[in-house]
Write an enzyme that holds these catalytic residues in place. Structure first.
Site, short mmCIF file in Angstrom:
data_model
loop_
_atom_site.label_atom_id
_atom_site.label_comp_id
_atom_site.label_asym_id
_atom_site.label_seq_id
_atom_site.Cartn_x
_atom_site.Cartn_y
_atom_site.Cartn_z
N ARG A 147 26.99 45.31 48.39
CA ARG A 147 27.88 44.39 47.69
C ARG A 147 29.26 44.45 48.33
NH1 ARG A 147 30.45 45.01 41.59
NH2 ARG A 147 32.10 46.05 42.75
N TYR A 159 39.69 43.04 41.41
CA TYR A 159 38.51 43.69 40.83
C TYR A 159 37.64 44.28 41.95
CZ TYR A 159 33.79 44.47 39.66
OH TYR A 159 32.57 45.09 39.59
N ASP A 212 30.24 40.10 43.57
CA ASP A 212 30.50 39.99 42.12
C ASP A 212 31.79 39.20 41.91
OD1 ASP A 212 30.80 40.32 39.41
OD2 ASP A 212 30.60 42.52 39.43
N HIS A 214 32.90 38.48 39.00
CA HIS A 214 33.44 39.06 37.77
C HIS A 214 33.99 37.99 36.83
CE1 HIS A 214 34.74 42.76 35.58
NE2 HIS A 214 33.71 43.24 36.25
N GLU A 238 27.04 37.30 41.69
CA GLU A 238 26.99 37.85 40.33
C GLU A 238 28.13 37.33 39.47
OE1 GLU A 238 27.23 42.12 40.34
OE2 GLU A 238 27.84 42.13 38.24
N GLU A 264 25.36 41.86 32.67
CA GLU A 264 25.77 43.25 32.41
C GLU A 264 26.44 43.44 31.05
OE1 GLU A 264 28.26 43.84 35.88
OE2 GLU A 264 30.06 43.69 34.66
N ARG A 285 20.77 41.13 34.71
CA ARG A 285 21.42 42.42 34.98
C ARG A 285 21.67 43.26 33.73
NH1 ARG A 285 23.87 44.24 38.78
NH2 ARG A 285 25.88 44.45 37.74
N HIS A 314 22.51 46.74 35.76
CA HIS A 314 23.90 47.13 36.00
C HIS A 314 23.94 48.62 36.37
CE1 HIS A 314 28.16 47.32 34.00
NE2 HIS A 314 28.25 47.11 35.30
N GLU A 341 21.84 48.34 41.24
CA GLU A 341 23.21 48.64 41.70
C GLU A 341 23.40 50.16 41.74
OE1 GLU A 341 26.19 47.27 38.95
OE2 GLU A 341 27.78 47.41 40.45
N TRP A 405 38.76 39.06 32.68
CA TRP A 405 38.87 40.16 33.65
C TRP A 405 37.55 40.33 34.37
CZ3 TRP A 405 36.53 45.09 34.21
CH2 TRP A 405 37.01 45.79 35.35
C1 CS2 Z 1 30.79 45.57 37.36
C2 CS2 Z 1 31.36 46.71 36.62
O1 CS2 Z 1 29.31 46.98 38.47
C3 CS2 Z 1 29.58 45.82 38.19
O2 CS2 Z 1 28.95 44.87 38.55
O3 CS2 Z 1 30.97 44.30 36.98
O4 CS2 Z 1 32.12 47.46 37.50
C4 CS2 Z 1 32.19 46.39 35.37
O5 CS2 Z 1 33.42 45.88 35.74
C5 CS2 Z 1 32.36 47.60 34.53
O6 CS2 Z 1 31.13 48.14 34.22
C6 CS2 Z 1 33.14 47.28 33.28
O7 CS2 Z 1 33.02 48.25 32.35
MG MG Z 2 29.42 43.08 37.66
#
Ligand code: CS2
Ligand code: MG
Length: 405
Positions: A147, A159, A212, A214, A238, A264, A285, A314, A341, A405
Protein backbone atom coordinates in the site's frame (compact mmCIF):
# COMPACT_ATOMS: atom_id res chain seq x y z
CA UNK A 1 -18.37 -25.65 30.46
CA UNK A 2 -19.64 -22.63 32.40
CA UNK A 3 -18.42 -19.04 32.13
CA UNK A 4 -17.24 -17.94 35.59
CA UNK A 5 -15.71 -14.51 35.02
CA UNK A 6 -15.10 -11.86 32.34
CA UNK A 7 -11.99 -9.74 32.89
CA UNK A 8 -11.19 -6.53 30.97
CA UNK A 9 -7.65 -5.10 30.64
CA UNK A 10 -6.57 -1.79 29.11
CA UNK A 11 -2.91 -1.34 28.37
CA UNK A 12 -0.94 1.19 26.37
CA UNK A 13 2.36 -0.15 25.01
CA UNK A 14 2.55 2.94 22.72
CA UNK A 15 -1.17 2.90 21.94
CA UNK A 16 -4.23 1.65 23.79
CA UNK A 17 -5.52 -1.91 23.58
CA UNK A 18 -8.60 -3.33 25.32
CA UNK A 19 -8.28 -7.07 25.93
CA UNK A 20 -11.00 -9.34 27.29
CA UNK A 21 -10.41 -12.65 29.03
CA UNK A 22 -13.36 -15.03 29.47
CA UNK A 23 -12.77 -17.61 32.24
CA UNK A 24 -14.55 -20.96 32.64
CA UNK A 25 -15.05 -23.52 35.39
CA UNK A 26 -12.90 -26.02 33.47
CA UNK A 27 -9.84 -23.80 33.68
CA UNK A 28 -9.88 -23.01 29.95
CA UNK A 29 -10.01 -19.31 29.14
CA UNK A 30 -10.31 -17.32 25.90
CA UNK A 31 -9.01 -13.93 24.69
CA UNK A 32 -10.76 -11.23 22.67
CA UNK A 33 -9.92 -7.74 21.36
CA UNK A 34 -12.33 -4.86 22.14
CA UNK A 35 -10.13 -1.90 21.12
CA UNK A 36 -12.06 1.09 19.79
CA UNK A 37 -9.41 3.69 19.02
CA UNK A 38 -10.13 6.99 20.79
CA UNK A 39 -13.20 5.64 22.65
CA UNK A 40 -11.60 2.71 24.52
CA UNK A 41 -13.06 3.36 27.98
CA UNK A 42 -16.63 3.42 26.69
CA UNK A 43 -16.22 -0.24 25.65
CA UNK A 44 -14.60 -1.14 28.98
CA UNK A 45 -17.57 0.29 30.90
CA UNK A 46 -20.05 -1.35 28.54
CA UNK A 47 -18.53 -4.80 29.02
CA UNK A 48 -17.95 -4.54 32.77
CA UNK A 49 -21.28 -3.01 33.69
CA UNK A 50 -23.66 -4.40 31.07
CA UNK A 51 -22.26 -7.49 29.34
CA UNK A 52 -20.21 -9.46 31.88
CA UNK A 53 -23.03 -9.96 34.45
CA UNK A 54 -25.25 -11.57 31.76
CA UNK A 55 -22.59 -14.14 30.85
CA UNK A 56 -21.82 -15.72 34.20
CA UNK A 57 -23.10 -19.30 34.34
CA UNK A 58 -23.73 -19.61 30.57
CA UNK A 59 -22.28 -22.48 28.58
CA UNK A 60 -19.12 -21.20 26.88
CA UNK A 61 -19.77 -23.56 23.96
CA UNK A 62 -22.98 -21.72 22.96
CA UNK A 63 -21.19 -19.19 20.74
CA UNK A 64 -24.09 -18.54 18.39
CA UNK A 65 -26.70 -18.27 21.14
CA UNK A 66 -24.54 -15.90 23.17
CA UNK A 67 -23.91 -13.75 20.06
CA UNK A 68 -27.65 -13.54 19.32
CA UNK A 69 -28.40 -12.88 23.00
CA UNK A 70 -25.96 -9.97 23.13
CA UNK A 71 -27.04 -8.57 19.73
CA UNK A 72 -30.82 -9.04 19.69
CA UNK A 73 -31.27 -9.15 23.43
CA UNK A 74 -29.95 -5.63 23.98
CA UNK A 75 -32.77 -4.01 21.92
CA UNK A 76 -30.37 -1.15 20.96
CA UNK A 77 -28.69 -2.89 18.04
CA UNK A 78 -25.43 -2.12 16.20
CA UNK A 79 -23.08 0.75 17.14
CA UNK A 80 -19.30 0.78 17.48
CA UNK A 81 -19.17 0.39 21.29
CA UNK A 82 -21.77 -2.37 21.46
CA UNK A 83 -20.27 -4.34 18.56
CA UNK A 84 -16.68 -4.09 19.86
CA UNK A 85 -17.89 -5.55 23.17
CA UNK A 86 -19.77 -8.40 21.46
CA UNK A 87 -16.72 -8.98 19.22
CA UNK A 88 -14.35 -9.51 22.13
CA UNK A 89 -16.67 -12.02 23.80
CA UNK A 90 -17.20 -13.87 20.51
CA UNK A 91 -13.44 -14.13 19.79
CA UNK A 92 -12.82 -15.36 23.34
CA UNK A 93 -15.49 -18.06 22.96
CA UNK A 94 -13.96 -19.30 19.68
CA UNK A 95 -10.57 -19.36 21.43
CA UNK A 96 -12.12 -21.46 24.23
CA UNK A 97 -13.82 -23.85 21.80
CA UNK A 98 -10.56 -24.35 19.92
CA UNK A 99 -8.66 -25.04 23.13
CA UNK A 100 -11.36 -27.48 24.29
CA UNK A 101 -11.26 -29.29 20.93
CA UNK A 102 -7.46 -29.10 20.82
CA UNK A 103 -7.64 -27.56 17.34
CA UNK A 104 -6.75 -24.19 15.84
CA UNK A 105 -9.86 -22.08 15.16
CA UNK A 106 -9.47 -22.27 11.36
CA UNK A 107 -10.15 -26.02 11.63
CA UNK A 108 -13.44 -25.35 13.42
CA UNK A 109 -14.45 -22.89 10.67
CA UNK A 110 -14.10 -25.55 8.00
CA UNK A 111 -10.37 -26.04 7.55
CA UNK A 112 -7.70 -24.53 5.37
CA UNK A 113 -8.45 -23.17 1.87
CA UNK A 114 -4.90 -22.05 1.09
CA UNK A 115 -1.19 -22.50 1.82
CA UNK A 116 -0.88 -19.15 3.53
CA UNK A 117 -2.38 -15.69 3.85
CA UNK A 118 -1.18 -13.01 1.39
CA UNK A 119 -0.31 -9.79 3.18
CA UNK A 120 0.02 -6.23 1.97
CA UNK A 121 2.67 -4.09 3.62
CA UNK A 122 2.61 -0.32 4.12
CA UNK A 123 5.02 2.05 2.36
CA UNK A 124 4.81 5.74 3.16
CA UNK A 125 7.10 8.72 2.81
CA UNK A 126 7.49 12.49 2.77
CA UNK A 127 8.20 12.44 -0.97
CA UNK A 128 7.37 10.12 -3.86
CA UNK A 129 11.00 8.96 -3.92
CA UNK A 130 10.89 8.13 -0.18
CA UNK A 131 7.67 6.18 -0.65
CA UNK A 132 9.08 4.23 -3.58
CA UNK A 133 12.28 3.44 -1.64
CA UNK A 134 10.13 1.97 1.17
CA UNK A 135 8.15 0.02 -1.42
CA UNK A 136 11.41 -1.40 -2.79
CA UNK A 137 12.38 -2.56 0.73
CA UNK A 138 9.08 -4.44 1.13
CA UNK A 139 9.43 -6.06 -2.27
CA UNK A 140 12.97 -7.12 -1.36
CA UNK A 141 11.57 -8.73 1.84
CA UNK A 142 9.25 -10.83 -0.33
CA UNK A 143 5.95 -8.91 -0.08
CA UNK A 144 3.82 -9.32 -3.20
CA UNK A 145 1.54 -6.38 -2.39
CA UNK A 146 2.24 -2.92 -1.00
CA UNK A 147 0.00 0.00 0.00
CA UNK A 148 1.47 3.37 -1.03
CA UNK A 149 0.73 6.61 0.88
CA UNK A 150 2.70 9.82 0.39
CA UNK A 151 2.70 13.26 2.01
CA UNK A 152 0.72 15.83 0.03
CA UNK A 153 2.91 18.91 -0.59
CA UNK A 154 1.36 21.98 1.04
CA UNK A 155 -0.63 20.11 3.77
CA UNK A 156 0.55 20.09 7.42
CA UNK A 157 0.13 16.31 7.85
CA UNK A 158 -1.10 13.54 5.55
CA UNK A 159 -3.02 10.40 6.56
CA UNK A 160 -0.84 7.27 6.59
CA UNK A 161 2.48 9.16 6.63
CA UNK A 162 4.63 9.02 9.76
CA UNK A 163 6.38 12.41 9.44
CA UNK A 164 9.11 12.64 12.12
CA UNK A 165 7.70 9.68 14.11
CA UNK A 166 9.54 6.35 14.19
CA UNK A 167 6.50 4.09 13.87
CA UNK A 168 2.73 3.87 14.18
CA UNK A 169 3.04 3.40 17.95
CA UNK A 170 4.92 6.62 18.48
CA UNK A 171 2.43 8.35 16.18
CA UNK A 172 -0.49 7.58 18.49
CA UNK A 173 1.42 7.76 21.78
CA UNK A 174 0.43 11.08 23.34
CA UNK A 175 -2.67 12.75 22.02
CA UNK A 176 -4.51 14.10 25.07
CA UNK A 177 -6.73 16.05 22.63
CA UNK A 178 -7.49 15.35 18.95
CA UNK A 179 -4.83 16.83 16.64
CA UNK A 180 -6.16 18.71 13.60
CA UNK A 181 -5.03 18.08 10.03
CA UNK A 182 -5.60 20.05 6.79
CA UNK A 183 -7.15 18.63 3.69
CA UNK A 184 -7.14 19.82 0.07
CA UNK A 185 -8.52 17.55 -2.67
CA UNK A 186 -6.85 19.67 -5.35
CA UNK A 187 -3.37 19.29 -3.84
CA UNK A 188 -3.92 15.55 -3.26
CA UNK A 189 -4.83 14.89 -6.90
CA UNK A 190 -1.61 16.58 -8.06
CA UNK A 191 0.44 14.11 -5.99
CA UNK A 192 -1.42 10.80 -6.08
CA UNK A 193 -1.57 10.12 -9.81
CA UNK A 194 2.14 10.85 -10.12
CA UNK A 195 2.88 8.48 -7.22
CA UNK A 196 1.36 5.50 -9.00
CA UNK A 197 2.75 6.46 -12.42
CA UNK A 198 6.27 6.49 -10.99
CA UNK A 199 5.65 3.30 -8.99
CA UNK A 200 4.71 1.36 -12.13
CA UNK A 201 7.67 2.81 -14.03
CA UNK A 202 10.03 1.68 -11.27
CA UNK A 203 8.53 -1.69 -10.24
CA UNK A 204 6.79 -2.95 -13.38
CA UNK A 205 3.46 -4.75 -13.32
CA UNK A 206 4.04 -7.85 -11.18
CA UNK A 207 3.73 -6.32 -7.72
CA UNK A 208 0.24 -5.48 -6.42
CA UNK A 209 -0.20 -1.82 -5.49
CA UNK A 210 -2.92 -0.46 -3.20
CA UNK A 211 -3.96 2.94 -1.89
CA UNK A 212 -6.18 4.24 0.94
CA UNK A 213 -8.03 7.50 0.18
CA UNK A 214 -9.36 7.47 3.76
CA UNK A 215 -12.78 8.77 2.72
CA UNK A 216 -11.55 12.22 1.67
CA UNK A 217 -13.31 12.38 -1.72
CA UNK A 218 -16.89 12.86 -2.84
CA UNK A 219 -18.27 10.08 -5.07
CA UNK A 220 -17.72 11.99 -8.32
CA UNK A 221 -14.14 12.87 -7.26
CA UNK A 222 -13.55 9.19 -6.46
CA UNK A 223 -14.86 8.27 -9.89
CA UNK A 224 -12.34 10.65 -11.44
CA UNK A 225 -9.48 9.28 -9.32
CA UNK A 226 -10.41 5.69 -10.18
CA UNK A 227 -10.32 6.58 -13.90
CA UNK A 228 -6.98 8.41 -13.64
CA UNK A 229 -5.44 5.43 -11.80
CA UNK A 230 -6.71 2.78 -14.24
CA UNK A 231 -3.44 2.65 -16.22
CA UNK A 232 -1.56 1.75 -13.00
CA UNK A 233 -3.65 -1.32 -12.26
CA UNK A 234 -4.29 -1.11 -8.49
CA UNK A 235 -5.34 -4.22 -6.55
CA UNK A 236 -7.81 -1.87 -4.88
CA UNK A 237 -8.58 1.72 -4.06
CA UNK A 238 -9.70 1.82 -0.42
CA UNK A 239 -12.32 4.06 1.19
CA UNK A 240 -12.56 6.34 -1.82
CA UNK A 241 -15.72 7.94 -0.40
CA UNK A 242 -17.91 7.55 2.66
CA UNK A 243 -20.76 5.14 1.91
CA UNK A 244 -23.26 5.97 4.62
CA UNK A 245 -25.50 6.27 1.59
CA UNK A 246 -24.52 2.97 -0.03
CA UNK A 247 -26.11 4.03 -3.35
CA UNK A 248 -23.42 6.68 -3.79
CA UNK A 249 -20.98 3.95 -4.84
CA UNK A 250 -23.06 3.53 -8.04
CA UNK A 251 -21.60 6.84 -9.21
CA UNK A 252 -18.03 5.62 -8.70
CA UNK A 253 -18.71 2.20 -10.14
CA UNK A 254 -20.26 3.38 -13.38
CA UNK A 255 -17.17 5.44 -14.22
CA UNK A 256 -14.20 3.24 -13.38
CA UNK A 257 -12.84 -0.31 -13.47
CA UNK A 258 -10.40 0.36 -10.61
CA UNK A 259 -11.38 -2.23 -7.93
CA UNK A 260 -12.93 -0.73 -4.80
CA UNK A 261 -12.58 -1.71 -1.12
CA UNK A 262 -14.42 -0.45 1.96
CA UNK A 263 -15.62 -1.54 5.39
CA UNK A 264 -13.08 -0.99 8.19
CA UNK A 265 -15.52 1.16 10.20
CA UNK A 266 -18.54 -1.07 9.60
CA UNK A 267 -20.25 -2.71 12.56
CA UNK A 268 -22.68 -5.09 10.89
CA UNK A 269 -23.61 -6.76 7.61
CA UNK A 270 -26.27 -4.09 7.22
CA UNK A 271 -23.59 -1.44 6.63
CA UNK A 272 -22.39 -3.26 3.51
CA UNK A 273 -25.37 -5.34 2.36
CA UNK A 274 -26.30 -3.07 -0.58
CA UNK A 275 -22.67 -2.48 -1.58
CA UNK A 276 -22.14 -6.25 -1.80
CA UNK A 277 -25.48 -7.23 -3.29
CA UNK A 278 -25.29 -4.57 -6.01
CA UNK A 279 -21.67 -5.54 -6.75
CA UNK A 280 -20.49 -1.98 -6.12
CA UNK A 281 -17.28 -3.10 -4.35
CA UNK A 282 -14.67 -5.79 -4.86
CA UNK A 283 -13.23 -6.19 -1.34
CA UNK A 284 -14.99 -6.01 2.03
CA UNK A 285 -12.67 -4.83 4.83
CA UNK A 286 -14.71 -5.45 7.99
CA UNK A 287 -12.64 -6.19 11.10
CA UNK A 288 -13.51 -8.86 13.66
CA UNK A 289 -13.08 -6.33 16.49
CA UNK A 290 -15.42 -3.71 15.03
CA UNK A 291 -18.08 -5.90 13.41
CA UNK A 292 -18.99 -8.27 16.24
CA UNK A 293 -16.31 -10.97 16.07
CA UNK A 294 -15.60 -14.16 14.14
CA UNK A 295 -19.23 -15.37 13.96
CA UNK A 296 -20.58 -12.42 11.89
CA UNK A 297 -17.40 -12.13 9.79
CA UNK A 298 -17.90 -15.70 8.62
CA UNK A 299 -21.48 -14.81 7.70
CA UNK A 300 -20.40 -11.67 5.81
CA UNK A 301 -17.72 -13.65 3.94
CA UNK A 302 -20.25 -16.26 2.82
CA UNK A 303 -22.73 -13.57 1.72
CA UNK A 304 -19.98 -11.69 -0.16
CA UNK A 305 -18.84 -14.84 -1.95
CA UNK A 306 -22.14 -15.04 -3.83
CA UNK A 307 -21.38 -11.65 -5.40
CA UNK A 308 -17.67 -12.22 -6.16
CA UNK A 309 -16.64 -9.87 -3.37
CA UNK A 310 -13.44 -10.91 -1.58
CA UNK A 311 -12.47 -10.33 2.04
CA UNK A 312 -9.59 -8.00 2.97
CA UNK A 313 -9.67 -7.53 6.76
CA UNK A 314 -8.53 -4.27 8.30
CA UNK A 315 -5.07 -4.71 9.81
CA UNK A 316 -4.20 -1.31 11.27
CA UNK A 317 -1.97 -0.94 14.37
CA UNK A 318 -5.02 -0.04 16.48
CA UNK A 319 -6.34 -3.59 16.23
CA UNK A 320 -4.57 -5.75 18.80
CA UNK A 321 -2.64 -8.94 17.95
CA UNK A 322 -5.70 -10.84 19.27
CA UNK A 323 -7.75 -9.42 16.39
CA UNK A 324 -4.95 -10.19 13.93
CA UNK A 325 -4.99 -13.81 15.11
CA UNK A 326 -8.78 -13.98 14.64
CA UNK A 327 -8.34 -12.61 11.09
CA UNK A 328 -5.64 -15.18 10.36
CA UNK A 329 -8.00 -18.07 11.12
CA UNK A 330 -10.80 -16.52 9.05
CA UNK A 331 -8.38 -15.84 6.19
CA UNK A 332 -7.06 -19.40 6.12
CA UNK A 333 -10.62 -20.70 5.88
CA UNK A 334 -12.54 -18.14 3.73
CA UNK A 335 -12.86 -19.49 0.17
CA UNK A 336 -13.23 -15.88 -1.03
CA UNK A 337 -10.32 -14.44 0.97
CA UNK A 338 -8.50 -11.67 -0.92
CA UNK A 339 -5.69 -10.07 1.07
CA UNK A 340 -4.76 -9.11 4.66
CA UNK A 341 -3.41 -5.68 5.65
CA UNK A 342 -0.21 -6.03 7.69
CA UNK A 343 1.79 -3.45 9.67
CA UNK A 344 4.01 -5.79 11.68
CA UNK A 345 3.47 -7.19 15.16
CA UNK A 346 3.88 -4.01 17.18
CA UNK A 347 6.78 -2.49 19.06
CA UNK A 348 9.04 -4.20 21.63
CA UNK A 349 6.61 -3.26 24.45
CA UNK A 350 3.52 -4.76 22.86
CA UNK A 351 5.51 -7.90 21.98
CA UNK A 352 6.14 -8.39 25.72
CA UNK A 353 2.38 -8.38 26.34
CA UNK A 354 1.00 -10.26 23.31
CA UNK A 355 2.74 -13.47 22.24
CA UNK A 356 1.42 -14.50 18.84
CA UNK A 357 2.11 -17.61 16.80
CA UNK A 358 1.98 -16.10 13.31
CA UNK A 359 4.91 -16.62 10.99
CA UNK A 360 5.55 -14.43 7.94
CA UNK A 361 7.66 -15.64 5.03
CA UNK A 362 7.86 -14.08 1.57
CA UNK A 363 4.75 -12.00 2.18
CA UNK A 364 2.67 -15.04 3.21
CA UNK A 365 1.50 -15.53 6.81
CA UNK A 366 0.62 -18.71 8.67
CA UNK A 367 -0.51 -19.64 12.18
CA UNK A 368 0.98 -22.47 14.20
CA UNK A 369 -1.13 -25.51 15.05
CA UNK A 370 -1.66 -24.15 18.60
CA UNK A 371 -5.25 -24.75 19.74
CA UNK A 372 -7.70 -21.83 19.74
CA UNK A 373 -6.55 -18.48 18.39
CA UNK A 374 -2.91 -19.23 19.25
CA UNK A 375 -2.36 -16.00 21.14
CA UNK A 376 -1.18 -15.33 24.70
CA UNK A 377 -1.63 -12.25 26.87
CA UNK A 378 0.75 -11.44 29.76
CA UNK A 379 -1.37 -9.71 32.43
CA UNK A 380 1.64 -8.75 34.55
CA UNK A 381 3.52 -7.14 31.65
CA UNK A 382 0.32 -5.31 30.63
CA UNK A 383 0.16 -3.63 34.08
CA UNK A 384 3.44 -1.84 33.31
CA UNK A 385 1.73 0.09 30.49
CA UNK A 386 -1.32 1.89 31.92
CA UNK A 387 -4.03 3.48 29.75
CA UNK A 388 -3.36 6.96 28.34
CA UNK A 389 -6.15 9.01 26.85
CA UNK A 390 -5.52 9.40 23.13
CA UNK A 391 -7.54 10.50 20.11
CA UNK A 392 -7.63 10.04 16.37
CA UNK A 393 -7.08 13.30 14.44
CA UNK A 394 -9.79 15.57 13.07
CA UNK A 395 -9.62 16.84 9.48
CA UNK A 396 -10.47 20.33 8.22
CA UNK A 397 -10.60 21.87 4.75
CA UNK A 398 -8.31 24.85 4.18
CA UNK A 399 -11.16 27.27 5.06
CA UNK A 400 -11.69 25.53 8.43
CA UNK A 401 -14.68 23.34 7.56
CA UNK A 402 -14.63 19.96 9.37
CA UNK A 403 -14.05 17.18 6.82
CA UNK A 404 -13.76 13.36 6.89
CA UNK A 405 -10.54 12.29 8.57
C1 CS2 B 1 -6.62 2.66 8.10
C2 CS2 B 1 -6.40 2.80 9.55
O1 CS2 B 1 -5.32 0.72 8.05
C3 CS2 B 1 -6.14 1.42 7.45
O2 CS2 B 1 -6.56 1.15 6.36
O3 CS2 B 1 -7.59 3.31 7.46
O4 CS2 B 1 -5.08 3.20 9.75
C4 CS2 B 1 -7.33 3.74 10.32
O5 CS2 B 1 -7.02 5.05 10.04
C5 CS2 B 1 -7.25 3.49 11.77
O6 CS2 B 1 -7.49 2.15 12.05
C6 CS2 B 1 -8.21 4.38 12.53
O7 CS2 B 1 -8.41 3.94 13.80
MG1 MG C 1 -8.16 2.27 5.73
Amino acid sequence: MKITQVKVFVCSPGRNFVTVKVMTDEGIFGLGDATLNGREMAVVAYIEEHVAPCLIGRNAHDIEDIWQYLYKGVYWRKGAVNMAAIAAIDMALWDIKGKAANMPVYQLLGGRSRRGVTLYAHASGETIDDTLDKTAEHIAQGFKAVRLQCAVPGLNVTYGVLGDKADYFELQGSRPLPPEEDWSTQKYFNMVVDLFKQARERFGNDVHLLHDVHSRLTPIESARLGKLLEPYNLLFLEDASIAENQDSYKIIRQHTTTPLAIGETYNTIWDCKDLIQNQLIDYIRVAATHAGGITPLKRIADFASIYNVKTAPHGAPDLSPVCFAAHMHLNLWAPNFGIQEFVGFGNEHSKRIFKHSVEVKDGLANVSEAPGLGIEFDEEAAKEYPYKRSYLPVSRLEDGTVWNW
